[in-house]
Design a protein around this motif. Structure first.
Motif, short mmCIF file in Angstrom:
data_model
loop_
_atom_site.label_atom_id
_atom_site.label_comp_id
_atom_site.label_asym_id
_atom_site.label_seq_id
_atom_site.Cartn_x
_atom_site.Cartn_y
_atom_site.Cartn_z
N UNK A 8 0.82 -1.21 0.00
CA UNK A 8 0.00 0.00 0.00
C UNK A 8 0.85 1.26 0.00
N UNK A 9 1.91 1.27 0.81
CA UNK A 9 2.82 2.42 0.82
C UNK A 9 3.50 2.58 -0.53
N UNK A 10 3.89 1.46 -1.11
CA UNK A 10 4.53 1.48 -2.42
C UNK A 10 3.58 2.01 -3.48
N UNK A 11 2.32 1.64 -3.40
CA UNK A 11 1.30 2.13 -4.33
C UNK A 11 1.24 3.66 -4.28
N UNK A 12 1.26 4.23 -3.07
CA UNK A 12 1.22 5.68 -2.91
C UNK A 12 2.46 6.34 -3.52
N UNK A 22 -4.61 7.38 -10.41
CA UNK A 22 -5.35 6.17 -10.78
C UNK A 22 -4.44 4.98 -11.03
N UNK A 23 -3.13 5.18 -10.95
CA UNK A 23 -2.18 4.11 -11.23
C UNK A 23 -2.35 2.96 -10.24
N UNK A 24 -2.49 1.77 -10.76
CA UNK A 24 -2.61 0.56 -9.95
C UNK A 24 -1.44 -0.34 -10.27
N UNK A 25 -0.67 -0.69 -9.24
CA UNK A 25 0.43 -1.62 -9.44
C UNK A 25 0.06 -2.99 -8.90
N UNK A 26 0.75 -4.00 -9.39
CA UNK A 26 0.57 -5.36 -8.91
C UNK A 26 1.95 -5.99 -8.80
N UNK A 27 2.01 -7.20 -8.31
CA UNK A 27 3.30 -7.89 -8.19
C UNK A 27 4.00 -7.99 -9.54
N UNK A 70 8.97 -8.54 -6.80
CA UNK A 70 10.34 -8.83 -6.37
C UNK A 70 10.87 -7.70 -5.50
N UNK A 71 10.49 -6.46 -5.82
CA UNK A 71 10.91 -5.31 -5.04
C UNK A 71 10.31 -5.37 -3.63
N UNK A 72 9.05 -5.69 -3.54
CA UNK A 72 8.39 -5.79 -2.24
C UNK A 72 9.02 -6.91 -1.41
N UNK A 73 9.28 -8.05 -2.04
CA UNK A 73 9.92 -9.14 -1.33
C UNK A 73 11.29 -8.75 -0.79
N UNK A 74 12.07 -8.04 -1.60
CA UNK A 74 13.39 -7.58 -1.17
C UNK A 74 13.25 -6.58 -0.03
N UNK A 75 12.28 -5.70 -0.13
CA UNK A 75 12.06 -4.72 0.93
C UNK A 75 11.71 -5.41 2.24
N UNK A 76 10.90 -6.46 2.19
CA UNK A 76 10.54 -7.21 3.38
C UNK A 76 11.78 -7.82 4.03
N UNK A 77 12.66 -8.37 3.21
CA UNK A 77 13.91 -8.95 3.73
C UNK A 77 14.77 -7.87 4.39
N UNK A 78 14.92 -6.74 3.71
CA UNK A 78 15.76 -5.67 4.21
C UNK A 78 15.20 -5.08 5.52
N UNK A 79 13.91 -5.08 5.67
CA UNK A 79 13.29 -4.51 6.86
C UNK A 79 13.47 -5.42 8.08
N UNK A 80 13.75 -6.70 7.85
CA UNK A 80 13.92 -7.61 8.98
C UNK A 80 15.37 -7.69 9.44
N UNK A 81 16.26 -7.04 8.70
CA UNK A 81 17.68 -7.07 9.08
C UNK A 81 18.01 -5.97 10.05
#
Length: 81
Positions: A8-12, A22-27, A70-81
């Motif tokens: 959701x943050x990435x969408x913004x 109106x831009x809608x992103x998906x995986x 892939x960007x969201x997945x990488x961000x999730x990994x980076x946020x847990x470090x």
């Protein structure tokens, strides 16, 4: 932060960078799906994400990304470090 909140943050951020409420992103969204996604906007996007989410991408991180998912997945990994 869970993946849906991060997405959701990435969408913004995408809507702000590409000036399209109106831009809608998906995986599967990638640079060929958004007309204005050029090298300048790519840099603006990365900087905005780093500032908003408080993470840093390396060049190798960015070079390996194929789509938004892939960007969201990488961000999730980076946020847990």
């Amino acid at each position: 932060m869970i993946r849906e909140e991060l997405f959701g943050k990435l969408q913004e951020i995408f809507r702000d960078i590409f000036d399209d409420e109106t831009l809608e992103i998906s995986d599967s969204t990638n640079s060929s799906d958004i007309d204005d996604w050029d090298s300048i906007n790519h840099i603006n996007l990365v900087v905005a994400i780093e500032n908003e989410i408080h993470i840093k991408f390396s060049f190798d991180d960015l070079a390996a990304l194929k789509n938004v998912g892939a960007m969201v997945d990488l961000m999730m990994v980076k946020m847990t470090k």
